[in-house]
Design an enzyme around this catalytic site. Sequence first.
Site, PDB file in Angstrom:
ATOM      1  CG  HIS A 293      -1.200  -0.584   7.393  1.00  0.00           C
ATOM      2  ND1 HIS A 293      -0.497  -1.724   7.698  1.00  0.00           N
ATOM      3  CD2 HIS A 293      -0.839  -0.238   6.146  1.00  0.00           C
ATOM      4  CE1 HIS A 293       0.253  -2.054   6.652  1.00  0.00           C
ATOM      5  NE2 HIS A 293       0.068  -1.174   5.706  1.00  0.00           N
TER       6      HIS A 293
ATOM      7  N   GLY B 218       0.822  -1.193   0.000  1.00  0.00           N
ATOM      8  CA  GLY B 218       0.000   0.000   0.000  1.00  0.00           C
ATOM      9  C   GLY B 218       0.861   1.250   0.000  1.00  0.00           C
ATOM     10  CB  SER B 219       0.545   4.575  -1.545  1.00  0.00           C
ATOM     11  OG  SER B 219       0.903   4.104  -2.827  1.00  0.00           O
TER      12      SER B 219
ATOM     13  CG  HIS C 264       3.786   2.240   4.262  1.00  0.00           C
ATOM     14  ND1 HIS C 264       3.228   2.490   5.490  1.00  0.00           N
ATOM     15  CD2 HIS C 264       3.017   1.268   3.685  1.00  0.00           C
ATOM     16  CE1 HIS C 264       2.157   1.700   5.643  1.00  0.00           C
ATOM     17  NE2 HIS C 264       2.011   0.960   4.568  1.00  0.00           N
TER      18      HIS C 264
END
Lengths: 332, 332
Positions: free
Chosen positions: B219, B54-55, B57
């Site tokens: 997250h 996922g973006s 990070h």
Amino acid sequence: MKKLINNAEQVVEEMLQGAVLAHPQYVKRVEGFNVLVRANSPVQGKVALVSGGGSGHEPSHAGYVGRGMLDGAVAGAVFTSPTPDQVYEAVKAVDGGKGVLLVIKNYTGDIMNFEMATEMAEADGIKVAKVVVNDDVAVENSTWTTGRRGIAGTVFVHKIAGAKAETGADLAEVQKTAEKVIANVRSMGMALSPCIVPAAGKPSFTLAENEAEIGMGIHGEPGTHRETVRPADETAEHLVNKILADMSLDAGDEAAVMINGLGGTPLMELYVINRKVAAMLAERNIKIAKTYIGNYMTSLEMAGFSVTVLKLDSELKELLFAQADTPALVQF
Amino acid sequence: MKKLINNAEQVVEEMLQGAVLAHPQYVKRVEGFNVLVRANSPVQGKVALVSGGGSGHEPSHAGYVGRGMLDGAVAGAVFTSPTPDQVYEAVKAVDGGKGVLLVIKNYTGDIMNFEMATEMAEADGIKVAKVVVNDDVAVENSTWTTGRRGIAGTVFVHKIAGAKAETGADLAEVQKTAEKVIANVRSMGMALSPCIVPAAGKPSFTLAENEAEIGMGIHGEPGTHRETVRPADETAEHLVNKILADMSLDAGDEAAVMINGLGGTPLMELYVINRKVAAMLAERNIKIAKTYIGNYMTSLEMAGFSVTVLKLDSELKELLFAQADTPALVQF
């Protein structure tokens, strides 16, 4: 106030200890002072560079101590000028016989204290020159400044003048190159949130839920105005237009760009900003030699960013691209 | 929600455009996909490394695409696994004939989608191997994870396996080295604040004014417990004790340390944390070969940090210190 600290009064001391423990291959402490210098200081036969200022702008300035950039960095209390004796100790610790260039951000307290240190060092027979960085186009004069403030463009001065010093140039030549960078660099920033100085324990100002401060300084000094937060492209456009209106950058010219995070801004957002900045320069047929994106000159945990544009000539470009090796997470 | 974006739905697309504009010497886009690969991909005669997730990070993972680290990075929606076709496109774009190693953080969705991509690529005759990073000692199983989560230790896998690939090692050898890093690395984090996923527009959880979440995931997944914010030294001590209790690191051993900011933490605070972490390792007579301090694996604008400890042997140390050149502001 939520901070990962032990004691607001000890935060600079503990930061410096943590930095020396992290980077012993790069920096050492001048014992008894809030000064970090290159581990191999003094470097003989090279002009030395010293910068510094209030703490809270990390990685500025200690993160730039290393081969090809600074020789020493002086850390004042958070957002407070370092005292003359601290600057004097830095100068003494790094002088390798060719003199010392002081790189000062344009704040009244910094200038006064760096100048007093200069007098002390000169009384010891050390050659000292200084340059004052005033890249922020937002406002003339400000809370702690006569004239324009010095902000992220200072990092380009460190890099380029530092590279010049490594070539063996003398003090006047290094100073001249630093002054050329200062003449060619412009910046402007904005903030979505304030930050909290640990010893104060609360924000120095407040912004409403949907409000931004445009042209704000790196200590939270007022900018040009407040406004409702706009889309990133509009904000970037406003800043870049102000910057370009203040410099002579023509079609065919070459520039370096820095999208600098103020400490609390996700890198994702800095890339979104860069998309617009790069497009604006491309429209004007200005070639971007290199783009720097990240936290170079911060304001603790402030959310916001600044844009810096540096006009390059062949000398500045070569020195900008010269190898450097410093603790900061910097792609130089 | 205060963010420097234009449109929550377009934020990953615009970030990727901004990244390619910033770093054309390092990365190029696989047209039509959210995949960045080395500008000179595919590199012939070298095992290629692909990571992603996922973006949100950043600089993970696209910031680590470059010589000595990754060949390709796949960007999912914010905090969302990339789809199999995106991973498949990355694998096809980087394969230089010696096969592709996938470096996957241990989240159920990531593993499923990277495995589907593996099947697609293998059907094309591309050799694919994978490793799963699960360095977070905080909790077993979590919101999106069976087993332990993969967090900042992943960056050490990128660096060391990437350096191994540059030596010309074959796919099985690079995989074996990556697995050794995973066996030797442990991390744990904590948060002072949540972050806001742009498309959600509000924090996924809340913390009280003086409350911290210990062991939280990148997250915002729950950690081990919540507590009143403690002095930095106590917090660091808790995390390091949990990490050391889970690994075999004895007096005389050598380690690399990463103090990773989650996106909204001042570098000043990370240095204060490092002061305690370094002291704890020194007390145990563990030699720190190198310390990495900064934002390596972030959670948008979350305030907090993680500590990672990597036990080194001579192979891992040599590969860790090998030269690399990537867009991220990383002192590798």
